[in-house]
Scaffold this active site. Structure first.
Site, PDB file in Angstrom:
ATOM      1  N   LYS A 115      39.835  29.098  37.184  1.00 30.83           N
ATOM      2  CA  LYS A 115      40.876  30.565  37.097  1.00 30.83           C
ATOM      3  C   LYS A 115      41.847  30.593  38.215  1.00 30.83           C
ATOM      4  CE  LYS A 115      38.974  33.578  40.035  1.00 30.83           C
ATOM      5  NZ  LYS A 115      39.692  33.814  41.188  1.00 30.83           N
ATOM      6  N   ASP A 170      32.581  37.273  39.976  1.00 37.22           N
ATOM      7  CA  ASP A 170      33.582  36.485  38.909  1.00 37.22           C
ATOM      8  C   ASP A 170      32.844  35.811  37.710  1.00 37.22           C
ATOM      9  OD1 ASP A 170      35.584  37.161  40.644  1.00 37.22           O
ATOM     10  OD2 ASP A 170      35.833  35.253  41.254  1.00 37.22           O
TER      11      ASP A 170
END
Length: 266
Positions: A9, A144
Protein backbone atom coordinates in the site's frame (compact mmCIF):
# COMPACT_ATOMS: atom_id res chain seq x y z
CA UNK A 1 -0.42 -25.35 -3.08
CA UNK A 2 -2.53 -22.25 -3.59
CA UNK A 3 -0.64 -18.94 -3.48
CA UNK A 4 -2.15 -15.90 -1.77
CA UNK A 5 -1.19 -12.35 -2.73
CA UNK A 6 -0.21 -9.89 0.01
CA UNK A 7 -0.39 -6.46 -1.67
CA UNK A 8 1.63 -3.36 -0.78
CA UNK A 9 0.00 0.00 0.00
CA UNK A 10 0.94 3.66 -0.18
CA UNK A 11 -0.28 6.47 2.06
CA UNK A 12 -1.76 9.17 -0.19
CA UNK A 13 -1.88 11.42 2.87
CA UNK A 14 -1.06 10.78 6.52
CA UNK A 15 -2.01 13.38 9.12
CA UNK A 16 -1.82 13.19 12.91
CA UNK A 17 -5.09 14.02 14.72
CA UNK A 18 -3.95 13.50 18.32
CA UNK A 19 -2.56 10.95 20.76
CA UNK A 20 -3.97 7.98 22.64
CA UNK A 21 -1.69 6.81 25.46
CA UNK A 22 1.62 6.00 23.71
CA UNK A 23 0.06 5.93 20.24
CA UNK A 24 -0.52 8.66 17.70
CA UNK A 25 -4.00 8.84 16.20
CA UNK A 26 -4.05 9.39 12.46
CA UNK A 27 -6.24 10.04 9.48
CA UNK A 28 -4.79 8.53 6.33
CA UNK A 29 -5.78 7.36 2.85
CA UNK A 30 -4.37 3.92 2.14
CA UNK A 31 -4.33 2.76 -1.46
CA UNK A 32 -3.47 -0.74 -2.59
CA UNK A 33 -0.58 -1.20 -5.02
CA UNK A 34 -1.79 -3.84 -7.46
CA UNK A 35 1.55 -4.61 -9.11
CA UNK A 36 3.64 -5.05 -5.95
CA UNK A 37 2.90 -7.99 -3.68
CA UNK A 38 4.39 -10.85 -1.69
CA UNK A 39 3.04 -14.36 -2.28
CA UNK A 40 2.28 -16.69 0.64
CA UNK A 41 1.56 -20.41 0.58
CA UNK A 42 1.55 -23.39 2.91
CA UNK A 43 4.22 -26.00 2.09
CA UNK A 44 4.46 -29.45 3.71
CA UNK A 45 7.29 -29.62 6.25
CA UNK A 46 8.28 -33.06 4.99
CA UNK A 47 9.80 -31.27 1.98
CA UNK A 48 11.91 -29.15 4.28
CA UNK A 49 14.42 -29.78 7.01
CA UNK A 50 11.95 -28.54 9.64
CA UNK A 51 10.92 -29.92 13.02
CA UNK A 52 7.23 -30.59 13.61
CA UNK A 53 7.12 -28.54 16.79
CA UNK A 54 8.70 -25.36 15.36
CA UNK A 55 6.84 -22.60 13.55
CA UNK A 56 8.61 -22.39 10.22
CA UNK A 57 8.68 -19.45 7.80
CA UNK A 58 10.54 -19.93 4.53
CA UNK A 59 11.61 -16.66 2.92
CA UNK A 60 14.10 -13.82 2.91
CA UNK A 61 13.68 -12.17 6.30
CA UNK A 62 16.32 -10.44 8.38
CA UNK A 63 14.45 -10.83 11.68
CA UNK A 64 14.07 -13.85 13.97
CA UNK A 65 10.90 -15.93 13.59
CA UNK A 66 9.50 -14.59 16.89
CA UNK A 67 9.76 -11.02 15.58
CA UNK A 68 8.10 -11.81 12.25
CA UNK A 69 4.59 -10.39 11.82
CA UNK A 70 3.39 -13.75 10.44
CA UNK A 71 4.44 -15.49 13.66
CA UNK A 72 2.80 -12.70 15.70
CA UNK A 73 -0.38 -13.20 13.65
CA UNK A 74 -0.24 -16.94 14.42
CA UNK A 75 0.07 -16.24 18.17
CA UNK A 76 -2.78 -13.70 18.09
CA UNK A 77 -5.04 -16.11 16.17
CA UNK A 78 -4.18 -18.96 18.53
CA UNK A 79 -5.06 -16.82 21.53
CA UNK A 80 -8.33 -15.64 19.95
CA UNK A 81 -9.59 -19.05 18.80
CA UNK A 82 -7.87 -21.66 21.00
CA UNK A 83 -7.89 -23.79 17.85
CA UNK A 84 -6.17 -27.18 18.02
CA UNK A 85 -6.53 -27.37 14.23
CA UNK A 86 -4.37 -24.26 13.88
CA UNK A 87 -1.58 -25.81 15.92
CA UNK A 88 -1.79 -29.05 13.93
CA UNK A 89 -1.69 -27.09 10.66
CA UNK A 90 1.53 -25.34 11.68
CA UNK A 91 3.09 -28.61 12.88
CA UNK A 92 2.52 -30.08 9.42
CA UNK A 93 3.08 -27.04 7.19
CA UNK A 94 5.52 -24.15 6.90
CA UNK A 95 4.59 -20.71 5.55
CA UNK A 96 6.48 -19.95 2.37
CA UNK A 97 6.84 -16.26 1.48
CA UNK A 98 8.05 -15.01 -1.89
CA UNK A 99 9.13 -11.56 -0.73
CA UNK A 100 8.90 -8.67 -3.17
CA UNK A 101 7.77 -5.77 -0.96
CA UNK A 102 10.87 -4.14 0.56
CA UNK A 103 11.12 -4.05 4.37
CA UNK A 104 11.34 -0.78 6.37
CA UNK A 105 9.75 0.92 3.37
CA UNK A 106 6.40 2.38 4.46
CA UNK A 107 4.64 0.02 2.04
CA UNK A 108 3.00 -2.22 4.66
CA UNK A 109 4.74 -5.46 3.67
CA UNK A 110 4.85 -6.97 7.15
CA UNK A 111 1.26 -5.97 7.91
CA UNK A 112 0.03 -7.30 4.58
CA UNK A 113 1.82 -10.63 5.16
CA UNK A 114 0.22 -10.91 8.63
CA UNK A 115 -3.26 -10.11 7.28
CA UNK A 116 -2.87 -12.58 4.41
CA UNK A 117 -1.73 -15.31 6.81
CA UNK A 118 -4.81 -14.73 9.02
CA UNK A 119 -7.10 -14.96 5.97
CA UNK A 120 -5.32 -18.11 4.74
CA UNK A 121 -5.83 -19.83 8.10
CA UNK A 122 -9.46 -18.70 8.24
CA UNK A 123 -10.10 -20.21 4.80
CA UNK A 124 -8.09 -23.43 5.13
CA UNK A 125 -9.32 -24.27 8.65
CA UNK A 126 -12.93 -23.11 8.06
CA UNK A 127 -12.77 -20.91 11.16
CA UNK A 128 -15.67 -18.81 9.82
CA UNK A 129 -14.32 -15.61 11.35
CA UNK A 130 -15.80 -12.42 9.86
CA UNK A 131 -13.55 -9.71 8.44
CA UNK A 132 -14.35 -7.59 11.52
CA UNK A 133 -13.24 -10.43 13.79
CA UNK A 134 -10.05 -10.97 11.79
CA UNK A 135 -9.35 -7.20 11.87
CA UNK A 136 -9.75 -7.17 15.67
CA UNK A 137 -7.13 -9.94 15.87
CA UNK A 138 -4.93 -8.25 13.27
CA UNK A 139 -4.75 -4.87 15.02
CA UNK A 140 -2.97 -6.63 17.92
CA UNK A 141 -0.21 -7.50 15.45
CA UNK A 142 0.11 -4.07 13.83
CA UNK A 143 -1.88 -0.89 13.26
CA UNK A 144 -1.95 -1.33 9.44
CA UNK A 145 -3.14 -4.96 9.47
CA UNK A 146 -6.93 -4.23 9.46
CA UNK A 147 -6.70 -2.36 6.13
CA UNK A 148 -5.23 -5.45 4.48
CA UNK A 149 -7.79 -7.73 6.14
CA UNK A 150 -10.67 -5.83 4.53
CA UNK A 151 -9.04 -5.98 1.10
CA UNK A 152 -10.25 -2.56 -0.05
CA UNK A 153 -8.55 -0.87 -3.01
CA UNK A 154 -8.73 2.48 -1.24
CA UNK A 155 -9.79 3.36 2.31
CA UNK A 156 -9.71 6.11 4.91
CA UNK A 157 -7.91 4.74 7.95
CA UNK A 158 -8.20 6.49 11.32
CA UNK A 159 -7.82 6.01 15.06
CA UNK A 160 -4.61 4.04 15.53
CA UNK A 161 -5.40 2.06 12.37
CA UNK A 162 -8.43 0.13 13.60
CA UNK A 163 -11.07 2.29 11.82
CA UNK A 164 -11.10 1.38 8.12
CA UNK A 165 -13.72 2.93 5.83
CA UNK A 166 -13.81 2.05 2.14
CA UNK A 167 -13.31 5.02 -0.20
CA UNK A 168 -14.86 4.51 -3.62
CA UNK A 169 -12.47 5.76 -6.30
CA UNK A 170 -10.35 4.62 -9.22
CA UNK A 171 -7.23 2.65 -8.35
CA UNK A 172 -4.15 4.67 -9.30
CA UNK A 173 -0.92 3.12 -10.56
CA UNK A 174 2.37 4.23 -9.10
CA UNK A 175 6.06 4.56 -9.77
CA UNK A 176 7.70 3.61 -6.47
CA UNK A 177 11.33 3.70 -5.45
CA UNK A 178 12.72 2.66 -2.07
CA UNK A 179 16.13 3.96 -0.93
CA UNK A 180 18.15 1.41 1.02
CA UNK A 181 17.59 3.17 4.35
CA UNK A 182 16.22 1.18 7.29
CA UNK A 183 13.81 3.58 8.95
CA UNK A 184 12.56 3.08 12.49
CA UNK A 185 8.88 4.07 12.66
CA UNK A 186 8.97 4.62 16.48
CA UNK A 187 11.97 6.95 16.03
CA UNK A 188 10.18 9.03 13.38
CA UNK A 189 7.04 9.32 15.53
CA UNK A 190 9.17 10.27 18.54
CA UNK A 191 10.84 13.12 16.60
CA UNK A 192 7.43 14.18 15.27
CA UNK A 193 6.11 14.44 18.82
CA UNK A 194 9.17 16.34 20.08
CA UNK A 195 9.64 18.81 17.22
CA UNK A 196 6.68 18.84 14.83
CA UNK A 197 3.57 18.04 16.87
CA UNK A 198 0.67 19.94 15.27
CA UNK A 199 -2.42 17.71 15.02
CA UNK A 200 -5.13 18.69 12.54
CA UNK A 201 -8.69 19.27 13.72
CA UNK A 202 -11.72 17.16 12.93
CA UNK A 203 -12.96 19.59 10.28
CA UNK A 204 -9.76 19.35 8.21
CA UNK A 205 -9.63 15.57 8.75
CA UNK A 206 -13.17 15.24 7.37
CA UNK A 207 -12.33 17.42 4.35
CA UNK A 208 -9.32 15.24 3.52
CA UNK A 209 -11.37 12.05 3.87
CA UNK A 210 -13.77 13.31 1.19
CA UNK A 211 -11.13 14.26 -1.39
CA UNK A 212 -10.18 11.82 -4.21
CA UNK A 213 -6.58 10.61 -4.03
CA UNK A 214 -5.61 12.04 -7.41
CA UNK A 215 -6.80 15.50 -6.32
CA UNK A 216 -4.81 15.29 -3.06
CA UNK A 217 -1.64 14.43 -4.99
CA UNK A 218 -2.24 17.26 -7.47
CA UNK A 219 -2.76 19.95 -4.82
CA UNK A 220 -0.51 19.06 -1.88
CA UNK A 221 3.27 18.85 -1.52
CA UNK A 222 4.99 15.78 -0.06
CA UNK A 223 5.46 17.61 3.24
CA UNK A 224 1.84 18.85 3.38
CA UNK A 225 0.45 15.40 2.61
CA UNK A 226 2.50 13.44 5.16
CA UNK A 227 3.20 14.69 8.70
CA UNK A 228 6.00 12.11 9.04
CA UNK A 229 8.08 13.36 6.09
CA UNK A 230 9.74 16.27 7.94
CA UNK A 231 10.64 14.22 11.05
CA UNK A 232 11.95 11.39 8.82
CA UNK A 233 14.18 13.88 6.98
CA UNK A 234 15.46 15.16 10.32
CA UNK A 235 16.22 11.65 11.60
CA UNK A 236 17.67 10.33 8.33
CA UNK A 237 19.51 13.16 6.58
CA UNK A 238 20.43 10.88 3.65
CA UNK A 239 16.74 10.78 2.61
CA UNK A 240 17.17 14.29 1.17
CA UNK A 241 19.55 12.93 -1.46
CA UNK A 242 16.86 10.54 -2.71
CA UNK A 243 13.90 12.93 -2.77
CA UNK A 244 12.81 13.91 -6.28
CA UNK A 245 10.36 16.70 -7.08
CA UNK A 246 6.82 15.44 -7.66
CA UNK A 247 7.21 12.34 -5.49
CA UNK A 248 5.37 11.65 -2.23
CA UNK A 249 6.47 9.85 0.93
CA UNK A 250 4.66 6.71 2.09
CA UNK A 251 4.08 6.08 5.80
CA UNK A 252 7.23 6.69 7.83
CA UNK A 253 9.29 5.77 4.74
CA UNK A 254 11.62 5.17 3.16
CA UNK A 255 9.61 4.74 -0.09
CA UNK A 256 8.72 7.56 -2.47
CA UNK A 257 5.93 7.30 -5.02
CA UNK A 258 4.12 9.24 -7.72
CA UNK A 259 1.22 8.48 -10.05
CA UNK A 260 2.21 6.92 -13.36
CA UNK A 261 1.19 9.30 -16.13
CA UNK A 262 -0.51 6.65 -18.28
CA UNK A 263 -3.15 6.03 -15.58
CA UNK A 264 -4.83 9.40 -16.26
CA UNK A 265 -7.50 7.71 -18.41
CA UNK A 266 -8.50 5.18 -15.80
Amino acid sequence: MKKYKAFAKVNIFLKITGTRENYHEIVSRFMRVDDLYDELSFVPKERLDAKANEFKIVGEFSCKTEQNTIYKAYMALKEATSSDALEKLMQTYAVQVEKRIPAFAGLGGGSSDAATYLKMCNEVLHLDLSLNELAAIGVKVGADVPFFIYGYKSANVSGIGEVVEMFDEELLHFDIFTPKIEISTPKVYSIYRENFYAPIDGFMAQQLKERPSREVLQTMSAQEANDLFAPALQAYKELKEHYKQGYFFSGSGSSFFKVKEESSNG
